[in-house]
Design a protein around this motif. Structure first.
Motif, PDB file in Angstrom:
ATOM      1  N   ILE A  18       0.894  -1.121   0.066  1.00  0.00           N
ATOM      2  CA  ILE A  18       0.067   0.005  -0.174  1.00  0.00           C
ATOM      3  C   ILE A  18       0.938   1.298  -0.218  1.00  0.00           C
ATOM      4  CG2 ILE A  18      -1.602   1.434   1.338  1.00  0.00           C
ATOM      5  CD1 ILE A  18      -2.893  -1.336   2.349  1.00  0.00           C
ATOM      6  N   CYS A  63      -6.404  -0.323   0.893  1.00  0.00           N
ATOM      7  CA  CYS A  63      -6.527  -0.106   2.473  1.00  0.00           C
ATOM      8  C   CYS A  63      -6.511  -1.470   3.061  1.00  0.00           C
ATOM      9  CB  CYS A  63      -7.522   0.767   2.615  1.00  0.00           C
ATOM     10  SG  CYS A  63      -9.349   0.362   2.603  1.00  0.00           S
ATOM     11  N   ALA A  82     -10.242   5.833   0.720  1.00  0.00           N
ATOM     12  CA  ALA A  82     -10.613   4.554   1.237  1.00  0.00           C
ATOM     13  C   ALA A  82     -11.941   4.649   2.320  1.00  0.00           C
ATOM     14  CB  ALA A  82      -9.547   3.821   1.983  1.00  0.00           C
ATOM     15  N   ARG A  83     -11.514   5.940   3.241  1.00  0.00           N
ATOM     16  CA  ARG A  83     -12.741   6.268   4.039  1.00  0.00           C
ATOM     17  C   ARG A  83     -14.042   6.588   3.391  1.00  0.00           C
ATOM     18  NH1 ARG A  83     -11.308   5.591   9.228  1.00  0.00           N
ATOM     19  NH2 ARG A  83      -9.064   6.036   9.726  1.00  0.00           N
ATOM     20  N   LYS A 137      -8.547  -3.250   6.526  1.00  0.00           N
ATOM     21  CA  LYS A 137      -9.906  -3.254   7.494  1.00  0.00           C
ATOM     22  C   LYS A 137     -10.049  -4.453   8.280  1.00  0.00           C
ATOM     23  CE  LYS A 137     -14.659  -2.084   7.977  1.00  0.00           C
ATOM     24  NZ  LYS A 137     -15.918  -1.541   6.999  1.00  0.00           N
TER      25      LYS A 137
END
Length: 199
Positions: free
Chosen positions: A31, A58, A110-111, A60
Motif C-alpha cells: 500500500i 487499504c 478509502a474512508r 480493514k
C-alpha cells in the motif's frame, strides 16, 4: 499503555484475530509503495484457489478478521469489473510482493469509499439508502445508542433508529441479531424480507 502493564496481562482480555496476520507487513508495504501483489485466494465456497494480481488500497478489521480492499486484475490482464472489493486475509494461501507498481485511482479515498457500508460487503453497484427500524424496548435502544452500528445512525424518535447505509448482507445480518425485538419500517423491500423470514 495497557500493553506495558505486565501485572495486568492476565486481567485485560483482547479479541484475538487467529488467521491472516502474517500477511499484514507485506500488504502495508504494498500500500505504502503502490506495489502489486500476486495473490492466491481460496474462498470457502469454491474448491480451487483464485490466482490474481492485487493492487491494495487499504486494510480493514471486521469481526475478528482482517480484510484488504483492492483492485483485482486477472493474470490475462482483465480487471475485475466489481473492483475494488474486499478479500479476507484468512483465505489467502500465498502472497508475493511484486516490483511492478500501480497507479491509485484518481481522488480515491478509502474512508469515503467505505462510508456507505457496514462491514465488508461493498461495491460501486451498491447504494446507500434510508434504513429505519423500531426496537422493542428502551433497553434495546440503549445498546444501539452506546455502540452505533454505523456513523450515520440517528434516533429521530425514542426507539426509532435510522441509518443512511447500503443494506448489504453484513448489515442485514446485524439487524437480525435483534430477532423479534426489532421491526424494519423502511425500506419496504427490506421490511418484506424480514416479514417473509419471520413466517
Amino acid at each position: 499503555s495497557l500493553d506495558a502493564s505486565r501485572e495486568l496481562r492476565d486481567s485485560i482480555i483482547y479479541e484475538s484475530i487467529p488467521e491472516g496476520t502474517q500477511y499484514l507487513t507485506t500488504i502495508v508495504t504494498a500500500i505504502s509503495e503502490s506495489r502489486n501483489l500476486l495473490c492466491t485466494h481460496q474462498r470457502f465456497d469454491t474448491d480451487t484457489p483464485h490466482v490474481f494480481y492485487l493492487s491494495p488500497l487499504c486494510l480493514k478489521v471486521f469481526k475478528q478478521r482482517w480484510y484488504v480492499l483492492g483492485i483485482c486484475t486477472e493474470l490475462d490482464g482483465t480487471i475485475d469489473p466489481k473492483s475494488p472489493k474486499m478479500y479476507s486475509l484468512d483465505r489467502i494461501v500465498s502472497l508475493e510482493l511484486l516490483e511492478k507498481t500501480f497507479k491509485r485511482p484518481k481522488n480515491f479515498n478509502a474512508r469515503e469509499y467505505l462510508a456507505p457500508f457496514y462491514g465488508v460487503f461493498c461495491g460501486n453497484d451498491l447504494k446507500a439508502e434510508l434504513v429505519r427500524v423500531r426496537v422493542e424496548s428502551e433497553k434495546d435502544a440503549m445498546y444501539l445508542r452506546s455502540l452505533p452500528l454505523h456513523h450515520s445512525q440517528s434516533e429521530p424518535e425514542p426507539c426509532i433508529f435510522e441509518w443512511h447505509v447500503a443494506p448489504t448482507f453484513d448489515f442485514i445480518q446485524q439487524l437480525r441479531t435483534y430477532g423479534s425485538k426489532l421491526e424494519v419500517l423502511e425500506p419496504q423491500s427490506l421490511r418484506e424480507k424480514f416479514a417473509d423470514e419471520a413466517k
